[in-house]
Design a protein around this motif. Structure first.
Motif, mmCIF file in Angstrom:
data_model
loop_
_atom_site.group_PDB
_atom_site.id
_atom_site.type_symbol
_atom_site.label_atom_id
_atom_site.label_comp_id
_atom_site.label_asym_id
_atom_site.label_seq_id
_atom_site.Cartn_x
_atom_site.Cartn_y
_atom_site.Cartn_z
ATOM 1 N N ALA A 38 0.828 -1.213 0.000
ATOM 2 C CA ALA A 38 0.000 0.000 0.000
ATOM 3 C C ALA A 38 0.855 1.252 0.000
ATOM 4 O O ALA A 38 0.520 2.252 -0.658
ATOM 5 C CB ALA A 38 -0.933 -0.008 1.213
ATOM 6 N N MET A 39 1.966 1.238 0.727
ATOM 7 C CA MET A 39 2.869 2.392 0.748
ATOM 8 C C MET A 39 3.397 2.714 -0.646
ATOM 9 O O MET A 39 3.610 3.871 -1.002
ATOM 10 C CB MET A 39 4.050 2.120 1.684
ATOM 11 C CG MET A 39 3.698 2.071 3.148
ATOM 12 S SD MET A 39 5.108 1.539 4.152
ATOM 13 C CE MET A 39 6.089 3.038 4.164
ATOM 14 N N VAL A 40 3.644 1.680 -1.427
ATOM 15 C CA VAL A 40 4.177 1.869 -2.779
ATOM 16 C C VAL A 40 3.060 2.245 -3.752
ATOM 17 O O VAL A 40 3.222 3.125 -4.606
ATOM 18 C CB VAL A 40 4.886 0.581 -3.251
ATOM 19 C CG1 VAL A 40 5.416 0.760 -4.672
ATOM 20 C CG2 VAL A 40 6.025 0.213 -2.295
ATOM 21 N N ARG A 41 1.915 1.608 -3.597
ATOM 22 C CA ARG A 41 0.810 1.762 -4.553
ATOM 23 C C ARG A 41 0.193 3.150 -4.532
ATOM 24 O O ARG A 41 -0.156 3.712 -5.587
ATOM 25 C CB ARG A 41 -0.259 0.707 -4.227
ATOM 26 C CG ARG A 41 -1.442 0.704 -5.176
ATOM 27 C CD ARG A 41 -2.360 -0.460 -4.849
ATOM 28 N NE ARG A 41 -3.007 -0.327 -3.541
ATOM 29 C CZ ARG A 41 -2.787 -1.134 -2.499
ATOM 30 N NH1 ARG A 41 -1.926 -2.131 -2.587
ATOM 31 N NH2 ARG A 41 -3.418 -0.949 -1.340
ATOM 32 N N GLY A 42 0.025 3.717 -3.349
ATOM 33 C CA GLY A 42 -0.708 4.975 -3.268
ATOM 34 C C GLY A 42 -2.177 4.741 -3.495
ATOM 35 O O GLY A 42 -2.703 3.644 -3.263
ATOM 36 N N ASP A 43 -2.868 5.768 -3.991
ATOM 37 C CA ASP A 43 -4.327 5.674 -4.107
ATOM 38 C C ASP A 43 -4.822 5.386 -5.519
ATOM 39 O O ASP A 43 -6.024 5.436 -5.780
ATOM 40 C CB ASP A 43 -4.981 6.956 -3.583
ATOM 41 C CG ASP A 43 -4.642 8.183 -4.429
ATOM 42 O OD1 ASP A 43 -3.923 8.049 -5.451
ATOM 43 O OD2 ASP A 43 -5.096 9.285 -4.061
ATOM 44 N N GLY A 44 -3.935 5.062 -6.432
ATOM 45 C CA GLY A 44 -4.348 4.786 -7.805
ATOM 46 C C GLY A 44 -4.189 5.976 -8.716
ATOM 47 O O GLY A 44 -3.965 5.828 -9.924
ATOM 48 N N ASP A 45 -4.329 7.175 -8.169
ATOM 49 C CA ASP A 45 -4.108 8.394 -8.947
ATOM 50 C C ASP A 45 -2.688 8.917 -8.751
ATOM 51 O O ASP A 45 -2.029 9.339 -9.700
ATOM 52 C CB ASP A 45 -5.105 9.491 -8.541
ATOM 53 C CG ASP A 45 -6.531 9.130 -8.895
ATOM 54 O OD1 ASP A 45 -6.728 8.547 -9.985
ATOM 55 O OD2 ASP A 45 -7.441 9.406 -8.094
ATOM 56 N N GLU A 245 -6.328 3.687 10.511
ATOM 57 C CA GLU A 245 -7.091 3.439 9.285
ATOM 58 C C GLU A 245 -6.664 2.209 8.508
ATOM 59 O O GLU A 245 -7.218 1.931 7.441
ATOM 60 C CB GLU A 245 -7.005 4.667 8.378
ATOM 61 C CG GLU A 245 -7.538 5.945 9.026
ATOM 62 C CD GLU A 245 -7.232 7.172 8.182
ATOM 63 O OE1 GLU A 245 -6.989 7.027 6.973
ATOM 64 O OE2 GLU A 245 -7.212 8.272 8.740
ATOM 65 N N GLY A 246 -5.669 1.473 8.973
ATOM 66 C CA GLY A 246 -5.279 0.249 8.304
ATOM 67 C C GLY A 246 -4.667 0.470 6.938
ATOM 68 O O GLY A 246 -4.162 1.544 6.603
ATOM 69 N N THR A 247 -4.757 -0.578 6.106
ATOM 70 C CA THR A 247 -4.091 -0.570 4.804
ATOM 71 C C THR A 247 -4.607 0.539 3.895
ATOM 72 O O THR A 247 -3.827 1.213 3.213
ATOM 73 C CB THR A 247 -4.278 -1.938 4.122
ATOM 74 O OG1 THR A 247 -3.802 -2.965 4.997
ATOM 75 C CG2 THR A 247 -3.517 -2.001 2.810
ATOM 76 N N THR A 248 -5.921 0.738 3.873
ATOM 77 C CA THR A 248 -6.490 1.785 3.012
ATOM 78 C C THR A 248 -5.955 3.156 3.412
ATOM 79 O O THR A 248 -5.589 3.978 2.549
ATOM 80 C CB THR A 248 -8.019 1.780 3.093
ATOM 81 O OG1 THR A 248 -8.501 0.501 2.656
ATOM 82 C CG2 THR A 248 -8.612 2.867 2.224
ATOM 83 N N GLY A 249 -5.886 3.413 4.706
ATOM 84 C CA GLY A 249 -5.373 4.689 5.178
ATOM 85 C C GLY A 249 -3.919 4.887 4.818
ATOM 86 O O GLY A 249 -3.491 6.001 4.489
ATOM 87 N N ALA A 255 -0.205 8.485 -0.907
ATOM 88 C CA ALA A 255 -0.557 9.332 -2.052
ATOM 89 C C ALA A 255 -0.560 10.809 -1.660
ATOM 90 O O ALA A 255 -0.113 11.672 -2.422
ATOM 91 C CB ALA A 255 -1.921 8.924 -2.606
ATOM 92 N N GLU A 256 -1.069 11.107 -0.466
ATOM 93 C CA GLU A 256 -1.045 12.491 0.041
ATOM 94 C C GLU A 256 0.374 13.033 0.060
ATOM 95 O O GLU A 256 0.651 14.141 -0.407
ATOM 96 C CB GLU A 256 -1.548 12.499 1.493
ATOM 97 C CG GLU A 256 -2.940 12.991 1.735
ATOM 98 C CD GLU A 256 -3.252 12.849 3.244
ATOM 99 O OE1 GLU A 256 -2.632 13.567 4.063
ATOM 100 O OE2 GLU A 256 -4.089 11.995 3.567
ATOM 101 N N LEU A 257 1.269 12.249 0.632
ATOM 102 C CA LEU A 257 2.662 12.667 0.706
ATOM 103 C C LEU A 257 3.276 12.759 -0.690
ATOM 104 O O LEU A 257 4.082 13.656 -0.966
ATOM 105 C CB LEU A 257 3.457 11.681 1.557
ATOM 106 C CG LEU A 257 3.052 11.601 3.036
ATOM 107 C CD1 LEU A 257 3.707 10.394 3.695
ATOM 108 C CD2 LEU A 257 3.435 12.879 3.772
#
Length: 273
Positions: A38-45, A245-249, A255-257
């Protein structure tokens, strides 16, 4: 991809690299693998971390603040063992980020420096950050790391003399970790005013990229640090996001960063080939 290539590519985009940290095995080894992805993936955008620091939980973490201490303790209580580290390193590499390990020296010493370097390189690891190992006492590690082509990432601090900065830069490779405050890790309300001066002083002694850590917890902090450093390092704030917030958070925070380091193109020096 090497650390040199990561920083070179980020510099070509006129931005700092985003470097995220979590302890291996927190809260459990399977959870940890999903969190690193998740850290690598970000939010898709917006993608997340360019480099991932995988911390080895340790029973006497003298540099870590309460947030990371608690996370490392939880990982140990849930059965994490150093041998499980290498699968997590491979997970990060397969996700598309550059994996480095952050560890106190004792776990490496007990594992065997040469064996540790061998197994880390085989898993796709690129280097090791050693917060409690100084270059003057690192001959055994320097030999092992060079044998397996691993980067040796040492820390500099506001208290470092010019002589110490030069010695540390000479011994290191990959990047230098600039601890922006004197004290333990932890998210803070503002970025230390000493960070910019430390980066300026360190640049006088090296062409290595310089990452700044200790305190970053918002996209605004990331943008600020990214305006003068080659890498923005975020640790405690990722741990806190896991708990809330777990993995989604974690994916959303990465992505925010990522947007933060891209929001204000920085005059990042070219990484020399």
């Amino acid at each position: 991809m090497s650390l040199h290539e990561v920083f070179r590519d980020c510099a070509a985009q006129r931005r700092a690299a985003l470097i995220g940290y979590l302890p291996a095995g927190f809260p459990t080894v399977p959870d940890s693998a999903e969190l690193f992805r998740a850290m690598v993936r970000g939010d898709g955008d917006t993608p997340g971390c360019d480099v991932v620091e995988i911390g080895i939980p340790y029973s006497d973490p003298v540099m870590d603040g309460p947030t990371i201490q608690a996370a490392g303790g939880e990982a140990l209580r849930n059965g994490f063992r150093v041998r499980q580290l290498f699968d997590l390193v491979a997970t990060v590499a397969e996700a598309g980020a550059a994996p480095v390990v952050m560890t106190y020296w004792n776990p490496v010493h007990r594992y065997g420096p040469d064996a540790f370097a061998r197994d880390l390189a085989a898993a796709g690891g690129l280097g090791v950050i050693t917060p409690d190992l100084i270059p003057d006492e690192a001959d055994e590690w320097l030999t092992a790391a060079r044998r397996y082509d691993l980067d040796r990432i040492f820390l500099v601090a506001p208290s470092s003399t010019d002589r110490r900065l030069a010695m540390t830069a000479e011994a290191g490779s990959g990047f230098l970790y600039a601890a922006s405050v004197m004290g333990v890790t932890g998210a803070r309300d503002s970025v230390s005013g000493s960070a910019r001066d430390l980066v300026r002083r360190t640049r006088e002694h090296t062409e290595l990229p310089i990452g700044v850590g200790l305190g970053v917890r918002t996209a605004e902090h990331a943008a600020e640090v990214g305006s003068f450093a080659d890498g923005v390092i975020v640790g405690s704030a990722f741990v806190s996001r896991v708990r809330r917030e777990g993995t989604t958070g974690v994916a959303e925070f990465a992505a925010e960063l990522g947007r933060g380091v891209r929001s204000n193109p920085a005059p990042v020096p070219e990484v020399v080939d």
